[in-house]
Write a protein that holds these residues in place. Sequence first.
Motif, PDB file in Angstrom:
ATOM      1  N   CYS A 157      22.926 -48.087 -61.565  1.00 48.95           N
ATOM      2  CA  CYS A 157      22.398 -48.491 -62.874  1.00 48.95           C
ATOM      3  C   CYS A 157      22.257 -47.343 -63.854  1.00 48.95           C
ATOM      4  CB  CYS A 157      21.026 -49.130 -62.667  1.00 48.95           C
ATOM      5  SG  CYS A 157      19.835 -47.991 -61.906  1.00 48.95           S
ATOM      6  N   GLY A 158      22.858 -46.206 -63.566  1.00 51.12           N
ATOM      7  CA  GLY A 158      22.737 -45.082 -64.489  1.00 51.12           C
ATOM      8  C   GLY A 158      21.336 -44.529 -64.608  1.00 51.12           C
ATOM      9  N   GLY A 159      20.486 -44.833 -63.631  1.00 53.58           N
ATOM     10  CA  GLY A 159      19.114 -44.315 -63.637  1.00 53.58           C
ATOM     11  C   GLY A 159      18.078 -45.254 -64.233  1.00 53.58           C
ATOM     12  N   MET A 160      18.480 -46.459 -64.631  1.00 45.01           N
ATOM     13  CA  MET A 160      17.543 -47.367 -65.305  1.00 45.01           C
ATOM     14  C   MET A 160      16.377 -47.802 -64.431  1.00 45.01           C
ATOM     15  SD  MET A 160      19.813 -49.945 -67.643  1.00 45.01           S
ATOM     16  CE  MET A 160      18.339 -50.615 -68.433  1.00 45.01           C
ATOM     17  N   THR A 161      16.573 -47.836 -63.120  1.00 41.00           N
ATOM     18  CA  THR A 161      15.514 -48.341 -62.240  1.00 41.00           C
ATOM     19  C   THR A 161      14.569 -47.261 -61.731  1.00 41.00           C
ATOM     20  OG1 THR A 161      16.850 -48.093 -60.237  1.00 41.00           O
ATOM     21  CG2 THR A 161      17.042 -50.175 -61.434  1.00 41.00           C
ATOM     22  N   VAL A 162      14.742 -46.037 -62.167  1.00 41.18           N
ATOM     23  CA  VAL A 162      13.934 -44.942 -61.634  1.00 41.18           C
ATOM     24  C   VAL A 162      12.433 -45.234 -61.781  1.00 41.18           C
ATOM     25  CG1 VAL A 162      13.296 -42.526 -61.949  1.00 41.18           C
ATOM     26  CG2 VAL A 162      15.705 -43.182 -61.875  1.00 41.18           C
ATOM     27  N   ASN A 163      12.043 -45.811 -62.895  1.00 40.73           N
ATOM     28  CA  ASN A 163      10.622 -46.084 -63.132  1.00 40.73           C
ATOM     29  C   ASN A 163      10.178 -47.450 -62.623  1.00 40.73           C
ATOM     30  OD1 ASN A 163      10.147 -43.648 -64.449  1.00 40.73           O
ATOM     31  ND2 ASN A 163      10.833 -44.466 -66.401  1.00 40.73           N
ATOM     32  N   ASN A 164      11.101 -48.208 -62.035  1.00 41.64           N
ATOM     33  CA  ASN A 164      10.774 -49.577 -61.618  1.00 41.64           C
ATOM     34  C   ASN A 164      10.928 -49.827 -60.130  1.00 41.64           C
ATOM     35  OD1 ASN A 164      12.408 -49.870 -64.503  1.00 41.64           O
ATOM     36  ND2 ASN A 164      10.483 -50.972 -64.431  1.00 41.64           N
ATOM     37  N   ASN A 212      23.987 -55.128 -46.691  1.00 41.82           N
ATOM     38  CA  ASN A 212      23.363 -54.365 -47.760  1.00 41.82           C
ATOM     39  C   ASN A 212      23.587 -55.062 -49.100  1.00 41.82           C
ATOM     40  OD1 ASN A 212      22.414 -51.701 -46.434  1.00 41.82           O
ATOM     41  ND2 ASN A 212      24.501 -51.957 -45.663  1.00 41.82           N
ATOM     42  N   ALA A 213      22.815 -54.655 -50.088  1.00 34.14           N
ATOM     43  CA  ALA A 213      22.924 -55.238 -51.428  1.00 34.14           C
ATOM     44  C   ALA A 213      23.156 -54.137 -52.451  1.00 34.14           C
ATOM     45  CB  ALA A 213      21.662 -56.017 -51.786  1.00 34.14           C
ATOM     46  N   ILE A 214      23.835 -54.522 -53.516  1.00 33.17           N
ATOM     47  CA  ILE A 214      24.018 -53.635 -54.659  1.00 33.17           C
ATOM     48  C   ILE A 214      23.380 -54.302 -55.869  1.00 33.17           C
ATOM     49  CG2 ILE A 214      25.697 -52.588 -56.237  1.00 33.17           C
ATOM     50  CD1 ILE A 214      27.625 -52.400 -53.874  1.00 33.17           C
ATOM     51  N   GLY A 215      22.608 -53.523 -56.617  1.00 30.89           N
ATOM     52  CA  GLY A 215      21.983 -54.022 -57.839  1.00 30.89           C
ATOM     53  C   GLY A 215      22.580 -53.319 -59.045  1.00 30.89           C
ATOM     54  N   PRO A 216      23.651 -53.874 -59.610  1.00 27.61           N
ATOM     55  CA  PRO A 216      24.233 -53.223 -60.789  1.00 27.61           C
ATOM     56  C   PRO A 216      23.279 -53.236 -61.972  1.00 27.61           C
ATOM     57  CG  PRO A 216      25.765 -54.806 -59.813  1.00 27.61           C
ATOM     58  CD  PRO A 216      24.417 -55.056 -59.196  1.00 27.61           C
ATOM     59  N   GLY A 217      23.325 -52.164 -62.725  1.00 26.43           N
ATOM     60  CA  GLY A 217      22.688 -52.156 -64.034  1.00 26.43           C
ATOM     61  C   GLY A 217      23.657 -52.754 -65.028  1.00 26.43           C
ATOM     62  N   SER A 222      21.259 -57.593 -58.559  1.00 28.00           N
ATOM     63  CA  SER A 222      21.245 -57.108 -59.933  1.00 28.00           C
ATOM     64  C   SER A 222      19.978 -56.292 -60.176  1.00 28.00           C
ATOM     65  CB  SER A 222      21.270 -58.292 -60.915  1.00 28.00           C
ATOM     66  OG  SER A 222      21.042 -57.858 -62.247  1.00 28.00           O
ATOM     67  N   ARG A 223      20.082 -55.364 -61.113  1.00 26.19           N
ATOM     68  CA  ARG A 223      18.874 -54.661 -61.552  1.00 26.19           C
ATOM     69  C   ARG A 223      17.858 -55.648 -62.104  1.00 26.19           C
ATOM     70  NH1 ARG A 223      16.294 -53.339 -65.932  1.00 26.19           N
ATOM     71  NH2 ARG A 223      17.781 -54.535 -67.167  1.00 26.19           N
ATOM     72  N   ALA A 224      18.338 -56.770 -62.615  1.00 28.63           N
ATOM     73  CA  ALA A 224      17.446 -57.783 -63.169  1.00 28.63           C
ATOM     74  C   ALA A 224      16.506 -58.365 -62.119  1.00 28.63           C
ATOM     75  CB  ALA A 224      18.261 -58.910 -63.806  1.00 28.63           C
ATOM     76  N   ALA A 225      16.808 -58.180 -60.845  1.00 24.80           N
ATOM     77  CA  ALA A 225      15.907 -58.651 -59.792  1.00 24.80           C
ATOM     78  C   ALA A 225      14.532 -57.999 -59.900  1.00 24.80           C
ATOM     79  CB  ALA A 225      16.510 -58.371 -58.418  1.00 24.80           C
ATOM     80  N   LEU A 226      14.468 -56.855 -60.564  1.00 29.34           N
ATOM     81  CA  LEU A 226      13.196 -56.164 -60.770  1.00 29.34           C
ATOM     82  C   LEU A 226      12.432 -56.715 -61.973  1.00 29.34           C
ATOM     83  CD1 LEU A 226      14.449 -52.527 -60.134  1.00 29.34           C
ATOM     84  CD2 LEU A 226      13.119 -53.958 -58.567  1.00 29.34           C
ATOM     85  N   GLY A 227      13.087 -57.607 -62.725  1.00 32.33           N
ATOM     86  CA  GLY A 227      12.461 -58.207 -63.901  1.00 32.33           C
ATOM     87  C   GLY A 227      13.236 -57.919 -65.169  1.00 32.33           C
ATOM     88  N   LYS A 228      13.568 -58.984 -65.899  1.00 30.01           N
ATOM     89  CA  LYS A 228      14.260 -58.829 -67.173  1.00 30.01           C
ATOM     90  C   LYS A 228      14.024 -60.077 -68.004  1.00 30.01           C
ATOM     91  CE  LYS A 228      18.728 -57.750 -69.279  1.00 30.01           C
ATOM     92  NZ  LYS A 228      20.161 -57.485 -69.055  1.00 30.01           N
ATOM     93  N   GLU A 229      13.782 -59.883 -69.284  1.00 28.14           N
ATOM     94  CA  GLU A 229      13.557 -61.028 -70.163  1.00 28.14           C
ATOM     95  C   GLU A 229      14.793 -61.922 -70.229  1.00 28.14           C
ATOM     96  OE1 GLU A 229      12.680 -58.684 -73.621  1.00 28.14           O
ATOM     97  OE2 GLU A 229      10.573 -59.279 -73.555  1.00 28.14           O
ATOM     98  N   THR A 257      21.681 -50.303 -43.183  1.00 30.73           N
ATOM     99  CA  THR A 257      21.621 -51.761 -43.285  1.00 30.73           C
ATOM    100  C   THR A 257      20.275 -52.199 -43.852  1.00 30.73           C
ATOM    101  OG1 THR A 257      22.139 -53.824 -42.088  1.00 30.73           O
ATOM    102  CG2 THR A 257      20.722 -52.220 -40.952  1.00 30.73           C
ATOM    103  N   GLY A 258      20.284 -53.333 -44.515  1.00 30.35           N
ATOM    104  CA  GLY A 258      19.064 -53.869 -45.116  1.00 30.35           C
ATOM    105  C   GLY A 258      18.641 -53.177 -46.394  1.00 30.35           C
ATOM    106  N   GLN A 259      19.549 -52.403 -46.986  1.00 31.77           N
ATOM    107  CA  GLN A 259      19.192 -51.593 -48.151  1.00 31.77           C
ATOM    108  C   GLN A 259      19.731 -52.212 -49.440  1.00 31.77           C
ATOM    109  OE1 GLN A 259      17.118 -48.940 -47.439  1.00 31.77           O
ATOM    110  NE2 GLN A 259      17.329 -49.936 -45.432  1.00 31.77           N
ATOM    111  N   THR A 260      19.066 -51.885 -50.546  1.00 37.13           N
ATOM    112  CA  THR A 260      19.541 -52.260 -51.875  1.00 37.13           C
ATOM    113  C   THR A 260      19.784 -50.992 -52.670  1.00 37.13           C
ATOM    114  OG1 THR A 260      18.307 -54.344 -51.875  1.00 37.13           O
ATOM    115  CG2 THR A 260      19.030 -53.499 -54.008  1.00 37.13           C
ATOM    116  N   LEU A 261      21.012 -50.822 -53.117  1.00 35.39           N
ATOM    117  CA  LEU A 261      21.390 -49.655 -53.917  1.00 35.39           C
ATOM    118  C   LEU A 261      21.543 -50.086 -55.372  1.00 35.39           C
ATOM    119  CD1 LEU A 261      22.367 -46.717 -54.241  1.00 35.39           C
ATOM    120  CD2 LEU A 261      24.680 -47.536 -53.679  1.00 35.39           C
ATOM    121  N   TYR A 262      20.713 -49.531 -56.238  1.00 30.48           N
ATOM    122  CA  TYR A 262      20.820 -49.824 -57.662  1.00 30.48           C
ATOM    123  C   TYR A 262      21.805 -48.847 -58.294  1.00 30.48           C
ATOM    124  CZ  TYR A 262      16.819 -52.863 -57.042  1.00 30.48           C
ATOM    125  OH  TYR A 262      15.989 -53.881 -56.629  1.00 30.48           O
TER     126      TYR A 262
END
Length: 239
Positions: free
Chosen positions: A229-236, A165-170, A127-134, A222-227
């Motif tokens: 997320c519509g661009g939400m993780t660009v700054n994170n 591989n992993a996917i991090g949905p926004g 999840s995109r939340a893996a980068l941090g979310k309240e 392999t070993g990659q995480t694709l977010y």
Amino acid sequence: MTDPTQRLLVTGGASGIGRAIAEEGLSLGWDVVVIDRDKASVGQAVTAGLSDPDATAAALDAALADGPVTRLVNNVGAVFPHSLEEQTLAEVDAAYALNLRCAVQCAQAVLSGMKAAGFGRIVNMSSRAALGKELRTAYTASKAALIGLTRVWALELGEHGITVNAIGPGPIATDLFTRANPADSPRTRAIVQSVPVRRLGTPGDIAHAAGYFLGDRAGFVTGQTLYVCGGMTVNNAPV
């Protein structure tokens, strides 16, 4: 026996993102098996509560009865949204059981078949939340752990022709998202406005990404995480 390289197992595939991935697998010509607590209407349905390891083991035995599976999507998950003060230890344990332990158990169950075939594709739904979310103590911890497992498994299994591989949905418009983020909530409106493409994602957006990682031609990734997320993780996200 069905060709194992054409068998796809999706956990939590009865609805939402999991269902979209199952439908994507069918469109690509694979035999799809879905394990979910609700009966799936796509592919072969195995009904089980995956928060319980014994029920998970029985469901995996049923899924593998027709032969090995060499494409796996660890999609099942739950959110348990609370602040740190309100998050219970029972919810932390539940998040790890469903979001993380189940992924380990499923990967272990299909691994021998992948090794025998010299081919495997594992996709872990982070999840995109893996980068941090309240309000996501339990959820974020378990989803970040999936990224760590993805990297470890990629290193261990690459020589066997298995990619991980992993996917991090926004923010994706699913029942799971709307239960945790009511449409009339100011927080939800703020989420939509924070997405650079100015919309919520769809289950199909995630299924398309999963289809790429699961494909025959993705053997050098392999070993990659694709977010997604519509661009939400660009700054994170790290470069």
